[in-house]
Design a protein around this motif. Structure first.
Motif, PDB file in Angstrom:
ATOM      1  N   ASN A  12      -5.742  34.073 -11.724  1.00  0.00           N
ATOM      2  CA  ASN A  12      -6.353  32.636 -11.483  1.00  0.00           C
ATOM      3  C   ASN A  12      -5.068  31.864 -10.973  1.00  0.00           C
ATOM      4  O   ASN A  12      -4.500  31.249 -12.059  1.00  0.00           O
ATOM      5  CB  ASN A  12      -7.047  32.144 -12.463  1.00  0.00           C
ATOM      6  CG  ASN A  12      -8.008  30.957 -12.046  1.00  0.00           C
ATOM      7  OD1 ASN A  12      -7.740  30.352 -11.222  1.00  0.00           O
ATOM      8  ND2 ASN A  12      -9.196  30.676 -12.851  1.00  0.00           N
ATOM      9  N   GLY A  50      -5.461  28.635 -18.862  1.00  0.00           N
ATOM     10  CA  GLY A  50      -6.060  28.198 -17.882  1.00  0.00           C
ATOM     11  C   GLY A  50      -6.990  27.128 -18.429  1.00  0.00           C
ATOM     12  O   GLY A  50      -7.858  26.360 -17.574  1.00  0.00           O
ATOM     13  N   ASN A  93      -7.447  36.296 -15.756  1.00  0.00           N
ATOM     14  CA  ASN A  93      -6.504  35.399 -16.670  1.00  0.00           C
ATOM     15  C   ASN A  93      -5.898  34.328 -15.416  1.00  0.00           C
ATOM     16  O   ASN A  93      -5.501  34.667 -14.485  1.00  0.00           O
ATOM     17  CB  ASN A  93      -5.346  36.414 -17.282  1.00  0.00           C
ATOM     18  CG  ASN A  93      -5.740  36.958 -18.710  1.00  0.00           C
ATOM     19  OD1 ASN A  93      -5.718  38.079 -18.951  1.00  0.00           O
ATOM     20  ND2 ASN A  93      -6.196  35.804 -19.559  1.00  0.00           N
ATOM     21  N   ASN A  94      -5.398  33.361 -16.449  1.00  0.00           N
ATOM     22  CA  ASN A  94      -4.833  32.249 -15.526  1.00  0.00           C
ATOM     23  C   ASN A  94      -3.079  32.862 -15.284  1.00  0.00           C
ATOM     24  O   ASN A  94      -2.689  33.760 -16.095  1.00  0.00           O
ATOM     25  CB  ASN A  94      -4.544  31.169 -16.626  1.00  0.00           C
ATOM     26  CG  ASN A  94      -3.578  30.231 -16.217  1.00  0.00           C
ATOM     27  OD1 ASN A  94      -2.300  30.128 -16.594  1.00  0.00           O
ATOM     28  ND2 ASN A  94      -3.846  29.396 -15.475  1.00  0.00           N
ATOM     29  N   SER A  98      -0.682  32.578 -18.128  1.00  0.00           N
ATOM     30  CA  SER A  98      -1.055  33.393 -19.367  1.00  0.00           C
ATOM     31  C   SER A  98      -0.277  34.816 -18.988  1.00  0.00           C
ATOM     32  O   SER A  98       0.578  35.685 -19.713  1.00  0.00           O
ATOM     33  CB  SER A  98      -2.346  33.920 -19.520  1.00  0.00           C
ATOM     34  OG  SER A  98      -3.161  32.703 -19.685  1.00  0.00           O
TER      35      SER A  98
HETATM   36  C1  LIG Z   1     -14.593  23.872 -13.186  1.00  0.00           C
HETATM   37  C2  LIG Z   1     -13.514  24.681 -13.742  1.00  0.00           C
HETATM   38  C3  LIG Z   1     -12.408  24.871 -13.029  1.00  0.00           C
HETATM   39  C4  LIG Z   1     -11.433  25.864 -13.313  1.00  0.00           C
HETATM   40  N1  LIG Z   1     -10.149  25.880 -12.954  1.00  0.00           N
HETATM   41  C5  LIG Z   1      -9.225  26.716 -13.443  1.00  0.00           C
HETATM   42  C6  LIG Z   1      -7.997  26.806 -12.584  1.00  0.00           C
HETATM   43  O1  LIG Z   1      -7.629  25.942 -11.436  1.00  0.00           O
HETATM   44  N2  LIG Z   1      -6.942  27.755 -13.315  1.00  0.00           N
HETATM   45  C7  LIG Z   1      -7.421  28.629 -14.359  1.00  0.00           C
HETATM   46  O2  LIG Z   1      -6.732  29.204 -14.613  1.00  0.00           O
HETATM   47  N3  LIG Z   1      -8.431  28.338 -14.906  1.00  0.00           N
HETATM   48  C8  LIG Z   1      -9.333  27.427 -14.472  1.00  0.00           C
HETATM   49  N4  LIG Z   1     -10.385  27.462 -15.237  1.00  0.00           N
HETATM   50  C9  LIG Z   1     -10.831  28.229 -16.185  1.00  0.00           C
HETATM   51  C10 LIG Z   1     -11.302  29.664 -15.901  1.00  0.00           C
HETATM   52  O3  LIG Z   1     -12.482  29.674 -15.771  1.00  0.00           O
HETATM   53  C11 LIG Z   1     -10.994  30.759 -16.594  1.00  0.00           C
HETATM   54  O4  LIG Z   1     -11.434  30.582 -17.955  1.00  0.00           O
HETATM   55  C12 LIG Z   1      -9.451  31.011 -16.916  1.00  0.00           C
HETATM   56  O5  LIG Z   1      -8.896  31.262 -15.626  1.00  0.00           O
HETATM   57  C13 LIG Z   1      -9.249  32.354 -17.735  1.00  0.00           C
HETATM   58  O6  LIG Z   1      -7.711  32.456 -17.938  1.00  0.00           O
HETATM   59  P1  LIG Z   1      -7.235  32.463 -19.460  1.00  0.00           P
HETATM   60  O7  LIG Z   1      -8.064  33.129 -20.368  1.00  0.00           O
HETATM   61  O8  LIG Z   1      -5.842  33.047 -19.042  1.00  0.00           O
HETATM   62  O9  LIG Z   1      -6.649  30.969 -19.448  1.00  0.00           O
HETATM   63  C14 LIG Z   1     -11.670  26.482 -14.653  1.00  0.00           C
HETATM   64  C15 LIG Z   1     -12.919  26.257 -15.136  1.00  0.00           C
HETATM   65  C16 LIG Z   1     -13.792  25.560 -14.770  1.00  0.00           C
HETATM   66  C17 LIG Z   1     -15.119  25.454 -15.559  1.00  0.00           C
END
Ligand SMILES: Cc1cc2nc3c(=O)[nH]c(=O)nc-3n(C[C@H](O)[C@H](O)[C@H](O)COP(=O)(O)O)c2cc1C
Ligand code: FES
Lengths: 179, 447
Positions: free
Chosen positions: B83, B57, B210-211, B214
């Protein structure tokens, strides 16, 4: 004028309600359902959502104003969102917007006089590899050329004649596989 | 050397009706769920840890470690929030999984739920992605009818529901705590951390966020075994493993989403996958992983004489020849982000590019924190002045100042995500801003 969901849409809400731990969590889905029926998030819709879910109208109104997909005024029968973010811009998004403004007879942010079209600028719509692109109601149209726009707009008008919903919504009757 | 073509996550892309249960079963689908049902949750977690999957993500946090932080709270259920808000400019990968292989996503959610003792998975999909939402809803319906979820999972006494939740248009809802507020029916305003979602998340209950990509990799992790999955990537030794989706957009001949091992280089992404730059031009710079990641140039060389540096192996090489990894790109002073690159050719005005990006952040700031709310809009106005040829010498200092004062002063990372690329562009392309001041001419439009 008071607002009521149709029975068909009410059934969608009733199916979703027990799957969430709170009623308030239904705020976004229910606003989508209402907007599909009413065309926008009118004050009557806001009252209805607030009383149905037991939250304050201020909270619901706060949600409506926070999210771009909730319309705060009536929109045209067809809503066109043009992506103007970097990847699309590098592939000619500006030209697409200008051509649409000419064809639809309104600027971005406006509705055409005949009520047929609303043209809006969008931020990145997650189709960056297929830019320039627009979201036309519930459909993405990608790799656009100015020449291809006429056919696109004609098709949209036809589909709008056939559809049950006033406007597009990600939660509603259409997503269930019906028209 | 051409990049090896990998078809693991994208195995079913291109199969007729690949989104149906029938097609997914034909390709061996839901076998990993059967495996998971035979495994202790701790064993599933062990495999996920061994897979070295760094979150897709943007932040690159190790998925196994995040799962191990889940802190059950007696009297509250555990939740998973997927996410799928995909809003970072330049990023368009999760959408392909939902449209073309939704059952792979659902299978990943179910295995994660078994591992984490979760009975409700919320999948938050951005509202514009109507086709993704429909395909995911259909997949959940089919999976329920086939007995993979519902009151039992394949006969096991484990009630499990997957709720597809549509967002309503707000980039900030991709930030994990904003996503949780939005899911709860509120404005998408990020929360202060700690507490982290794994302790207090959705509806006050412990939640793993989680994204989507992922989680969509989880069936493969169980199929191959965690370590074998990790070794598919080129950065296994840096604990950055597996295969992932890459995106490339902008001025390339073949923009799109491609699968590859972790650790492709930007050069491979642009040349081999993206088909090279349009019109045979040269690359001016690349936004490597979504708009929040500072740009890189081909002519900049790695300086890492210290053998202990992660970058030492690439000392003296171009930034375009460093493998794209979470730690390697951090060491380069940028971020891997979502691994979706935006390529700009040598005719591109960086003043205009900066204007475009800052307009995005100005529009998307949620408005909670003053430095971000005011700062993003201020940076956008200043960039616009430069683009129109109306800026003064002092505006350049102000722009740098504003960006520096956003950094680290906000609840969530959106502000940093705007300031970092702004500072990155100013560092590498200050000359273009100075030229705008000198010539007082409007910068050429992006095209
Ligand atoms: C402004 C902002 C926008 C974000 N947009 C997304 C998004 O669209 N999709 C996503 O998966 N994570 C996004 N993130 C990261 C998430 O906060 C988070 O770290 C993530 O969903 C965790 O999943 P992962 O550990 O599997 O990557 C964003 C973070 C920020 C600060
Ligand atoms: S930049 Fe237009 S869809 Fe991403």
């Amino acid at each position: 004028m008071a607002f009521e969901l149709t029975a068909e849409r009410r059934a969608i809400l009733d199916e979703l309600l027990p799957r969430y731990p709170t009623r308030k969590a239904l705020t976004l889905p229910l606003l989508h359902l209402c907007q599909e029926q009413e065309g926008w998030c009118s004050p009557a819709v806001v009252d209805y959502v607030a009383s149905t879910l037991g939250v304050s109208t201020a909270e619901v109104q706060g949600v409506v104003t926070f999210y771009t997909l909730y319309q705060q005024k009536k929109v045209g029968r067809n809503v066109v969102w043009v992506c103007r973010t970097l990847s699309c811009e590098l592939r000619g998004a500006k030209g697409i917007q200008e051509a649409l403004e000419k064809k639809l007879g309104c600027h971005a942010g406006e509705t055409s006089k005949d009520g047929e079209w609303t043209l809006l600028k969008a931020e990145c719509l997650a189709a960056c590899g297929q830019g320039p692109m627009v979201q036309l109601n519930d459909e993405y149209h990608e790799d656009l050329t100015v020449e291809g726009l006429d056919a696109l707009l004609e098709g949209a008008k036809k589909r709008a004649d056939e559809r049950k919903a006033v406007t597009f919504s990600p939660v509603g009757l259409a997503p269930r596989g019906e028209k | 050397m051409a990049v090896e073509r990998v078809r693991i996550l994208t195995k079913n892309y291109g199969t007729p009706e690949s989104w149906t249960l029938a097609a997914y079963l034909k390709s061996g689908g839901y076998q990993s769920l059967r495996r998971a049902l035979e495994m202790e949750p701790a064993k599933i977690l062990e495999e996920v840890k061994a897979a070295n999957l760094r979150g897709r993500g943007g932040a690159g946090f190790p998925m196994g470690m995040k799962w191990s932080f889940l802190k059950p709270n007696p009297g509250k259920p555990n939740y998973i929030a997927v996410n799928a808000d995909e809003g970072e400019p330049g990023t368009f990968k999760d959408r392909t999984l939902m449209e073309l292989d939704p059952h792979r996503c659902v299978e990943g959610f179910l295995i994660a739920a078994l591992a984490l003792n979760v009975h409700t998975v919320f999948c938050y999909i951005r509202g514009e992605l109507v086709l993704s939402i429909r395909r995911m809803q259909q997949a959940v319906r089919e999976a329920r009818e086939a007995g993979y979820l519902g009151s039992r999972v394949l006969g096991k006494d484990f009630p499990l529901d997957v709720v597809i939740h549509a967002g309503a248009g707000a980039y900030i809802c991709g930030e994990e705590t904003a996503l949780l507020n939005s899911l709860e029916g509120a404005r998408g305003e990020p929360r202060l951390k700690p507490p982290f979602p794994a302790v207090v998340g959705a509806f006050g209950a412990p939640t793993i966020v989680n994204n989507l990509e992922s989680l969509a990799a989880v069936p493969t992790i169980l199929e191959l075994g965690g370590e074998n999955f990790s070794k598919l990537g080129r950065l296994h030794h840096l604990k950055d493993g597996g295969v992932r989706l890459y995106g490339v957009s902008g001025h390339v001949n073949k923009p799109g989403v491609y699968e590859g091992p972790v650790g492709l280089t930007l050069r491979e992404l642009i040349e081999d996958l993206g088909g090279g730059v349009r019109g045979g031009r040269k690359v001016k710079c690349v936004v490597p992983g979504g708009s929040s990641t500072p740009v890189l140039r081909e002519e900049d060389l790695v300086h890492a004489p210290d053998p202990k540096s992660v970058l030492h192996a690439w000392h003296g090489k171009s930034h375009f020849d460093v493998p794209m990894g979470v730690d390697t790109f951090r060491a380069l002073g940028t971020m891997l982000g979502t691994c979706c690159a935006i390529v700009m050719d040598d005719q591109t005005s960086m003043v205009r590019a900066a204007e475009n990006l800052m307009m995005f952040y100005a529009h998307e700031s949620c408005g909670q924190c003053t430095p971000c709310r005011e700062g993003c809009a201020w940076m956008a106005r200043l960039c616009r002045k430069f683009a129109r040829g109306e800026a003064t010498e002092r505006d350049l200092d102000t722009l740098t100042d504003v960006a520096n004062n956003i950094m680290g002063n906000t609840i969530c990372a959106l502000g940093d995500g705007a300031a970092m690329p702004m500072l990155g562009i100013l560092k590498l392309f200050r000359n273009e801003f100075e030229e705008a001041v000198r010539t007082k001419k409007p910068a050429p439009e992006l095209r």
